[in-house]
Design a protein around this motif. Sequence first.
Motif, PDB file in Angstrom:
ATOM      1  N   GLN A   1       4.900   8.499 -20.785  1.00  0.00           N
ATOM      2  CA  GLN A   1       5.397   8.982 -22.066  1.00  0.00           C
ATOM      3  C   GLN A   1       6.715   9.719 -21.851  1.00  0.00           C
ATOM      4  OE1 GLN A   1       3.539  12.619 -23.788  1.00  0.00           O
ATOM      5  NE2 GLN A   1       1.861  12.201 -22.366  1.00  0.00           N
ATOM      6  N   PRO A   2       7.626   9.645 -22.816  1.00  0.00           N
ATOM      7  CA  PRO A   2       8.931  10.301 -22.654  1.00  0.00           C
ATOM      8  C   PRO A   2       8.810  11.810 -22.798  1.00  0.00           C
ATOM      9  CG  PRO A   2       8.743   9.397 -24.860  1.00  0.00           C
ATOM     10  CD  PRO A   2       7.514   8.938 -24.109  1.00  0.00           C
ATOM     11  N   TYR A   3       9.666  12.531 -22.109  1.00  0.00           N
ATOM     12  CA  TYR A   3       9.734  13.971 -22.329  1.00  0.00           C
ATOM     13  C   TYR A   3      10.324  14.234 -23.706  1.00  0.00           C
ATOM     14  CZ  TYR A   3       8.719  14.850 -17.411  1.00  0.00           C
ATOM     15  OH  TYR A   3       8.122  14.900 -16.178  1.00  0.00           O
ATOM     16  N   PRO A   4       9.832  15.235 -24.416  1.00  0.00           N
ATOM     17  CA  PRO A   4      10.355  15.506 -25.758  1.00  0.00           C
ATOM     18  C   PRO A   4      11.694  16.227 -25.710  1.00  0.00           C
ATOM     19  CG  PRO A   4       8.736  17.157 -25.178  1.00  0.00           C
ATOM     20  CD  PRO A   4       8.739  16.155 -24.047  1.00  0.00           C
ATOM     21  N   LEU A   5      12.365  16.213 -26.833  1.00  0.00           N
ATOM     22  CA  LEU A   5      13.593  16.984 -26.973  1.00  0.00           C
ATOM     23  C   LEU A   5      13.278  18.474 -26.969  1.00  0.00           C
ATOM     24  CD1 LEU A   5      15.468  15.044 -29.816  1.00  0.00           C
ATOM     25  CD2 LEU A   5      15.685  14.760 -27.342  1.00  0.00           C
ATOM     26  N   ALA A   6      14.319  19.269 -26.841  1.00  0.00           N
ATOM     27  CA  ALA A   6      14.160  20.722 -26.888  1.00  0.00           C
ATOM     28  C   ALA A   6      13.554  21.139 -28.222  1.00  0.00           C
ATOM     29  CB  ALA A   6      15.519  21.388 -26.694  1.00  0.00           C
ATOM     30  N   GLY A   7      12.772  22.199 -28.185  1.00  0.00           N
ATOM     31  CA  GLY A   7      12.150  22.703 -29.401  1.00  0.00           C
ATOM     32  C   GLY A   7      10.782  22.115 -29.676  1.00  0.00           C
ATOM     33  N   ALA A   8      10.273  21.266 -28.772  1.00  0.00           N
ATOM     34  CA  ALA A   8       8.974  20.640 -28.975  1.00  0.00           C
ATOM     35  C   ALA A   8       7.863  21.695 -29.016  1.00  0.00           C
ATOM     36  CB  ALA A   8       8.689  19.638 -27.863  1.00  0.00           C
ATOM     37  N   ILE A   9       6.934  21.523 -29.943  1.00  0.00           N
ATOM     38  CA  ILE A   9       5.808  22.437 -30.046  1.00  0.00           C
ATOM     39  C   ILE A   9       4.729  22.082 -29.010  1.00  0.00           C
ATOM     40  CG2 ILE A   9       3.969  23.293 -31.540  1.00  0.00           C
ATOM     41  CD1 ILE A   9       5.722  22.718 -33.929  1.00  0.00           C
ATOM     42  N   LEU A  10       4.419  20.799 -28.923  1.00  0.00           N
ATOM     43  CA  LEU A  10       3.339  20.334 -28.050  1.00  0.00           C
ATOM     44  C   LEU A  10       3.869  19.946 -26.678  1.00  0.00           C
ATOM     45  CD1 LEU A  10       1.517  18.034 -30.636  1.00  0.00           C
ATOM     46  CD2 LEU A  10       1.060  20.436 -30.142  1.00  0.00           C
ATOM     47  N   PRO A  11       3.121  20.195 -25.629  1.00  0.00           N
ATOM     48  CA  PRO A  11       1.819  20.862 -25.553  1.00  0.00           C
ATOM     49  C   PRO A  11       1.919  22.346 -25.236  1.00  0.00           C
ATOM     50  CG  PRO A  11       2.297  19.865 -23.452  1.00  0.00           C
ATOM     51  CD  PRO A  11       3.506  19.616 -24.322  1.00  0.00           C
ATOM     52  N   PHE A  12       3.102  22.913 -25.488  1.00  0.00           N
ATOM     53  CA  PHE A  12       3.331  24.308 -25.124  1.00  0.00           C
ATOM     54  C   PHE A  12       2.536  25.264 -26.004  1.00  0.00           C
ATOM     55  CE2 PHE A  12       7.295  21.941 -24.227  1.00  0.00           C
ATOM     56  CZ  PHE A  12       7.251  22.000 -22.838  1.00  0.00           C
ATOM     57  N   LYS A  13       2.265  24.835 -27.237  1.00  0.00           N
ATOM     58  CA  LYS A  13       1.463  25.629 -28.162  1.00  0.00           C
ATOM     59  C   LYS A  13       0.333  24.761 -28.722  1.00  0.00           C
ATOM     60  CE  LYS A  13       5.242  28.613 -29.810  1.00  0.00           C
ATOM     61  NZ  LYS A  13       5.962  29.098 -31.023  1.00  0.00           N
ATOM     62  N   ARG A  14      -0.735  25.405 -29.136  1.00  0.00           N
ATOM     63  CA  ARG A  14      -1.791  24.709 -29.883  1.00  0.00           C
ATOM     64  C   ARG A  14      -1.536  24.959 -31.369  1.00  0.00           C
ATOM     65  NH1 ARG A  14      -5.686  25.684 -27.057  1.00  0.00           N
ATOM     66  NH2 ARG A  14      -6.197  23.570 -26.362  1.00  0.00           N
ATOM     67  N   ILE A  15      -1.562  23.913 -32.158  1.00  0.00           N
ATOM     68  CA  ILE A  15      -1.363  24.033 -33.595  1.00  0.00           C
ATOM     69  C   ILE A  15      -2.728  24.205 -34.259  1.00  0.00           C
ATOM     70  CG2 ILE A  15      -0.539  22.874 -35.671  1.00  0.00           C
ATOM     71  CD1 ILE A  15       1.444  21.346 -33.874  1.00  0.00           C
ATOM     72  N   VAL A  16      -2.860  25.227 -35.093  1.00  0.00           N
ATOM     73  CA  VAL A  16      -4.089  25.481 -35.847  1.00  0.00           C
ATOM     74  C   VAL A  16      -3.716  25.610 -37.319  1.00  0.00           C
ATOM     75  CG1 VAL A  16      -6.054  27.036 -36.204  1.00  0.00           C
ATOM     76  CG2 VAL A  16      -5.193  26.611 -33.887  1.00  0.00           C
ATOM     77  N   VAL A  17      -4.289  24.748 -38.156  1.00  0.00           N
ATOM     78  CA  VAL A  17      -3.866  24.685 -39.560  1.00  0.00           C
ATOM     79  C   VAL A  17      -5.057  24.697 -40.502  1.00  0.00           C
ATOM     80  CG1 VAL A  17      -1.794  23.364 -38.953  1.00  0.00           C
ATOM     81  CG2 VAL A  17      -3.864  22.147 -39.668  1.00  0.00           C
ATOM     82  N   TYR A  18      -4.759  25.088 -41.749  1.00  0.00           N
ATOM     83  CA  TYR A  18      -5.674  24.901 -42.871  1.00  0.00           C
ATOM     84  C   TYR A  18      -5.189  23.709 -43.686  1.00  0.00           C
ATOM     85  CZ  TYR A  18      -8.991  28.805 -42.887  1.00  0.00           C
ATOM     86  OH  TYR A  18     -10.045  29.649 -42.616  1.00  0.00           O
ATOM     87  N   TYR A  19      -6.142  22.894 -44.124  1.00  0.00           N
ATOM     88  CA  TYR A  19      -5.874  21.635 -44.825  1.00  0.00           C
ATOM     89  C   TYR A  19      -6.313  21.747 -46.280  1.00  0.00           C
ATOM     90  CZ  TYR A  19      -6.796  16.607 -45.884  1.00  0.00           C
ATOM     91  OH  TYR A  19      -6.857  15.350 -46.428  1.00  0.00           O
ATOM     92  N   GLY A  20      -5.614  21.052 -47.174  1.00  0.00           N
ATOM     93  CA  GLY A  20      -6.068  21.016 -48.552  1.00  0.00           C
ATOM     94  C   GLY A  20      -4.959  20.700 -49.528  1.00  0.00           C
ATOM     95  N   ASN A  21      -5.239  21.026 -50.782  1.00  0.00           N
ATOM     96  CA  ASN A  21      -4.314  20.772 -51.884  1.00  0.00           C
ATOM     97  C   ASN A  21      -4.456  21.900 -52.895  1.00  0.00           C
ATOM     98  OD1 ASN A  21      -3.665  19.554 -54.708  1.00  0.00           O
ATOM     99  ND2 ASN A  21      -2.703  18.158 -53.257  1.00  0.00           N
ATOM    100  N   LEU A  22      -3.342  22.366 -53.417  1.00  0.00           N
ATOM    101  CA  LEU A  22      -3.362  23.515 -54.314  1.00  0.00           C
ATOM    102  C   LEU A  22      -4.091  23.244 -55.617  1.00  0.00           C
ATOM    103  CD1 LEU A  22       0.263  24.938 -53.872  1.00  0.00           C
ATOM    104  CD2 LEU A  22      -1.816  25.490 -52.597  1.00  0.00           C
ATOM    105  N   HIS A  23      -4.279  21.977 -55.982  1.00  0.00           N
ATOM    106  CA  HIS A  23      -4.961  21.637 -57.229  1.00  0.00           C
ATOM    107  C   HIS A  23      -6.482  21.705 -57.129  1.00  0.00           C
ATOM    108  CE1 HIS A  23      -1.725  20.551 -59.852  1.00  0.00           C
ATOM    109  NE2 HIS A  23      -1.232  19.637 -59.027  1.00  0.00           N
ATOM    110  N   SER A  24      -7.023  21.758 -55.919  1.00  0.00           N
ATOM    111  CA  SER A  24      -8.463  21.611 -55.764  1.00  0.00           C
ATOM    112  C   SER A  24      -9.043  22.597 -54.768  1.00  0.00           C
ATOM    113  CB  SER A  24      -8.800  20.187 -55.303  1.00  0.00           C
ATOM    114  OG  SER A  24     -10.170  20.077 -54.975  1.00  0.00           O
ATOM    115  N   LYS A  25     -10.143  23.233 -55.142  1.00  0.00           N
ATOM    116  CA  LYS A  25     -10.872  24.111 -54.235  1.00  0.00           C
ATOM    117  C   LYS A  25     -11.843  23.335 -53.363  1.00  0.00           C
ATOM    118  CE  LYS A  25     -10.621  28.254 -57.128  1.00  0.00           C
ATOM    119  NZ  LYS A  25     -11.408  29.337 -57.790  1.00  0.00           N
TER     120      LYS A  25
END
Length: 349
Positions: free
Chosen positions: A83-107
């Motif tokens: 696999q190619p090395y990423p450009l500068a500023g790459a998030i992965l794999p230097f950080k783990r991304i943790v997110v919340y998923y959803g849509n503002l219209h729906s609970k």
Amino acid sequence: MKIPQLAGTLLIAFTSIALFANCSSDSKKGDNKTKTSVNASGDSTEVTSADTTRHPIDTAKYNAALKKIANGDTTGKWPVKNQPYPLAGAILPFKRIVVYYGNLHSKKMGALGEYPPKEMWSRLNAEVKKWEKVDPSTPVQPGVHYIAAVASGTPGKDGKYINRMGNNQIDSVIAIAKMHNGIVFLDLQVALSNIKDELPRIEKYLMMPQVHLGIDPEFSMKSGARPGTKIGTYDAADINYCSQYLVNLVKKYKLPPKVFTVHRFTKKMVTNYQNIKLHPEVQIVMHMDGWGEPDLKIGTYRYFIQREPVQFTGFKLFYKNDIKKAPHRMMTPEELMKLKPAPIYIQYQ
């Protein structure tokens, strides 16, 4: 090893799209204005300009991080070779991304829309702390994963069964993310439309360094079936089209690499995975999107993510659907860290 149940998956999918059957979206086109936001490293920056003097990544550190998340895999599949090395500023794999998923219209579509922004961030930050504790050597990049185009239960004016969120909603999500230096994923459920027609609708946001892309094969209805009645599909050619689209934006606007997530919980959701192309400008996450008890989720991950390697892996945790059956609990960060490879992108719904 159990494989995900189609009926249960379709039931949840149909419930989600039914919420949007009569929901109208704002179709106003926004202007490309200079905005202060956060870059991939969480630093304040101007979206209309990018740092052209960025230093290249530390390749030794990158290799070490890849080896770490491979987690002692003995199949020879991880880390992904050549696999190619990423450009500068790459998030992965230097950080783990943790997110919340959803849509503002729906609970009911995820934690992102279920709680007011301050409460949502309080809950997400609590999850972030759990990941920092279980893997203190990997910083966490928090964010939000917003469904910007939602598969609908009705055909709509264009007959495409798609409900596109207006710019005002996406602007709100970007503002919510900014509250805690979060990144943003815009997710597309193309329904009876197609990815080539839908990507340009969010291009002005993908031009921003803190905004990334997600696509959901489950709702790519190439067969012409109504969303929620069958599970859709993307081929490697579709994924490559998206990647090249992002490559072009990164090059044109001198952006840090884009993270590109692809949902998956069945084999047919992604065909010809071995033909997926990798680029220094894009970091692809094959994201295990299935719900259920721990054994079922581990089996799904093993069959459709681990065995068909692309680049990085993700794992979704459902606050409600995962606890429906015994042992009636969600998997923990400690358990996920034992997977081979360990997921570097974590999504809570």
